[in-house]
Design a protein around this motif. Structure first.
Motif, PDB file in Angstrom:
ATOM      1  N   UNK A 249       0.640  -1.249  -0.167  1.00  0.00           N
ATOM      2  CA  UNK A 249       0.010  -0.025  -0.157  1.00  0.00           C
ATOM      3  C   UNK A 249       0.913   1.221   0.139  1.00  0.00           C
ATOM      4  N   UNK A 250       1.805   1.299   0.767  1.00  0.00           N
ATOM      5  CA  UNK A 250       2.862   2.358   0.862  1.00  0.00           C
ATOM      6  C   UNK A 250       3.400   2.489  -0.548  1.00  0.00           C
ATOM      7  N   UNK A 251       3.759   1.626  -1.213  1.00  0.00           N
ATOM      8  CA  UNK A 251       4.483   1.577  -2.539  1.00  0.00           C
ATOM      9  C   UNK A 251       3.425   2.207  -3.542  1.00  0.00           C
ATOM     10  N   UNK A 252       2.365   1.739  -3.671  1.00  0.00           N
ATOM     11  CA  UNK A 252       1.218   2.207  -4.514  1.00  0.00           C
ATOM     12  C   UNK A 252       0.891   3.501  -4.195  1.00  0.00           C
TER      13      UNK A 252
ATOM     14  N   UNK B 229      -7.027  -3.875   8.198  1.00  0.00           N
ATOM     15  CA  UNK B 229      -7.229  -3.039   7.226  1.00  0.00           C
ATOM     16  C   UNK B 229      -6.883  -1.577   7.495  1.00  0.00           C
ATOM     17  N   UNK B 230      -7.455  -1.231   8.671  1.00  0.00           N
ATOM     18  CA  UNK B 230      -7.544   0.282   9.100  1.00  0.00           C
ATOM     19  C   UNK B 230      -6.263   0.628   9.239  1.00  0.00           C
ATOM     20  N   UNK B 231      -5.304  -0.427   9.973  1.00  0.00           N
ATOM     21  CA  UNK B 231      -4.068  -0.269  10.377  1.00  0.00           C
ATOM     22  C   UNK B 231      -3.214  -0.143   8.967  1.00  0.00           C
ATOM     23  N   UNK B 232      -3.555  -1.050   8.070  1.00  0.00           N
ATOM     24  CA  UNK B 232      -2.792  -0.919   6.822  1.00  0.00           C
ATOM     25  C   UNK B 232      -2.893   0.583   6.055  1.00  0.00           C
ATOM     26  N   UNK B 233      -3.919   1.143   6.141  1.00  0.00           N
ATOM     27  CA  UNK B 233      -4.076   2.511   5.809  1.00  0.00           C
ATOM     28  C   UNK B 233      -3.144   3.451   6.504  1.00  0.00           C
ATOM     29  N   UNK B 234      -3.173   3.276   7.944  1.00  0.00           N
ATOM     30  CA  UNK B 234      -2.476   4.373   8.729  1.00  0.00           C
ATOM     31  C   UNK B 234      -0.817   4.094   8.353  1.00  0.00           C
ATOM     32  N   UNK B 235      -0.536   2.750   8.150  1.00  0.00           N
ATOM     33  CA  UNK B 235       0.955   2.487   7.897  1.00  0.00           C
ATOM     34  C   UNK B 235       1.349   2.947   6.519  1.00  0.00           C
TER      35      UNK B 235
ATOM     36  N   UNK C  44     -13.442   6.399   5.724  1.00  0.00           N
ATOM     37  CA  UNK C  44     -12.826   6.909   4.260  1.00  0.00           C
ATOM     38  C   UNK C  44     -11.437   7.511   4.920  1.00  0.00           C
ATOM     39  N   UNK C  45     -10.287   7.032   4.243  1.00  0.00           N
ATOM     40  CA  UNK C  45      -9.128   7.493   4.221  1.00  0.00           C
ATOM     41  C   UNK C  45      -8.392   8.159   3.037  1.00  0.00           C
ATOM     42  N   UNK C  46      -7.767   8.993   3.278  1.00  0.00           N
ATOM     43  CA  UNK C  46      -6.970   9.699   2.149  1.00  0.00           C
ATOM     44  C   UNK C  46      -5.547  10.413   2.561  1.00  0.00           C
TER      45      UNK C  46
ATOM     46  N   UNK D 137      -6.946   7.833  -2.054  1.00  0.00           N
ATOM     47  CA  UNK D 137      -8.056   7.747  -1.097  1.00  0.00           C
ATOM     48  C   UNK D 137      -8.252   5.915  -1.306  1.00  0.00           C
ATOM     49  N   UNK D 138      -8.996   5.712  -0.136  1.00  0.00           N
ATOM     50  CA  UNK D 138      -9.414   4.240   0.046  1.00  0.00           C
ATOM     51  C   UNK D 138     -10.516   4.136   1.189  1.00  0.00           C
ATOM     52  N   UNK D 139     -11.354   3.196   1.056  1.00  0.00           N
ATOM     53  CA  UNK D 139     -12.607   2.955   1.922  1.00  0.00           C
ATOM     54  C   UNK D 139     -12.101   1.572   2.506  1.00  0.00           C
ATOM     55  N   UNK D 140     -12.427   1.441   3.920  1.00  0.00           N
ATOM     56  CA  UNK D 140     -12.155   0.268   4.654  1.00  0.00           C
ATOM     57  C   UNK D 140     -13.217  -0.079   5.585  1.00  0.00           C
ATOM     58  N   UNK D 141     -13.781  -1.175   5.458  1.00  0.00           N
ATOM     59  CA  UNK D 141     -14.767  -1.694   6.404  1.00  0.00           C
ATOM     60  C   UNK D 141     -14.367  -1.699   7.820  1.00  0.00           C
ATOM     61  N   UNK D 142     -15.007  -0.823   8.905  1.00  0.00           N
ATOM     62  CA  UNK D 142     -14.803  -0.847   9.880  1.00  0.00           C
ATOM     63  C   UNK D 142     -14.546  -2.079  11.055  1.00  0.00           C
ATOM     64  N   UNK D 143     -15.081  -3.170  10.459  1.00  0.00           N
ATOM     65  CA  UNK D 143     -15.117  -4.217  10.774  1.00  0.00           C
ATOM     66  C   UNK D 143     -13.906  -5.139  10.541  1.00  0.00           C
ATOM     67  N   UNK D 144     -12.806  -4.524   9.826  1.00  0.00           N
ATOM     68  CA  UNK D 144     -11.458  -5.130   9.663  1.00  0.00           C
ATOM     69  C   UNK D 144     -10.385  -4.163  10.014  1.00  0.00           C
ATOM     70  N   UNK D 145     -10.280  -4.278  11.418  1.00  0.00           N
ATOM     71  CA  UNK D 145      -9.185  -3.391  11.878  1.00  0.00           C
ATOM     72  C   UNK D 145      -7.899  -3.482  11.446  1.00  0.00           C
TER      73      UNK D 145
END
Length: 169
Positions: free
Chosen positions: A111-114, A138-144, A158-160, A128-136
């Motif tokens: 994710x960081x590379x893309x 994936x939330x951490x992936x967005x932050x990292x 929704x992340x951006x 941007x990316x959208x993540x289901x909150x039921x998948x913590x």
């Protein structure tokens, strides 16, 4: 992250992000298992992406969809990609890593590379990316990957990140 001399592969410490081959798309859609796929590939999301790119050849352009390949083994362990073209300077991305390779940090690395690569495209200022909150996880992936939570409803966050924010880290 580095690009190969051909400019098509993105290489990280442990991964290669490579445009889907026609043979892989055909195999996924035909239910044929290839020897260079990790256990669990293709997952349901990979079948969706294979169908998406089969219907939209432009999704395989330089800023499109890619497979995630483990450098050490050469196995396809997932998929990641930008949903091109940008919408008023913003581009969305999505990804998936097979269960057999989860928990190794591959999703965050890819994710960081893309995200970094997206900002090399002319006119892109937001990823941007959208993540289901039921998948913590994936939330951490967005932050990292450097994205920040912009909004959320009961089930989706929704992340951006802008190019300037990403550059600052």
């Amino acid at each position: 992250m580095t690009s190969s001399p051909t400019g098509t592969d993105l290489t990280t410490d442990r991964l290669v992000l490579r445009t889907w081959s026609p043979d892989d798309i055909t195999a996924v859609l035909g239910g044929i298992r290839l020897p260079h796929w990790a256990p669990g590939f293709p997952a349901e999301g990979d079948r969706v992406i294979a169908s998406f790119v089969a219907d939209r050849p432009e999704a395989l352009d330089a800023y499109g969809q890619r497979q995630i390949i483990e450098r050490e083994s050469g196995l396809v362990v997932g998929a990641i990609g930008l949903f091109w073209p940008p919408d008023e300077g913003a581009v969305d991305f999505g990804y998936g890593v097979v269960e057999s390779r989860r928990g190794l940090g591959y999703a965050s690395e890819a994710a960081r590379a893309i995200v970094e690569y997206a900002f090399s495209a002319p006119g892109v200022h937001t990823v941007r990316a959208e993540v289901e909150l039921s998948n913590p996880a994936s939330v951490r992936v967005q932050e990292k990957a450097g994205l920040r939570r912009r909004s959320a409803d009961g089930s989706v966050a929704r992340f951006g990140v802008t190019a300037a924010e990403f550059a600052r880290g």
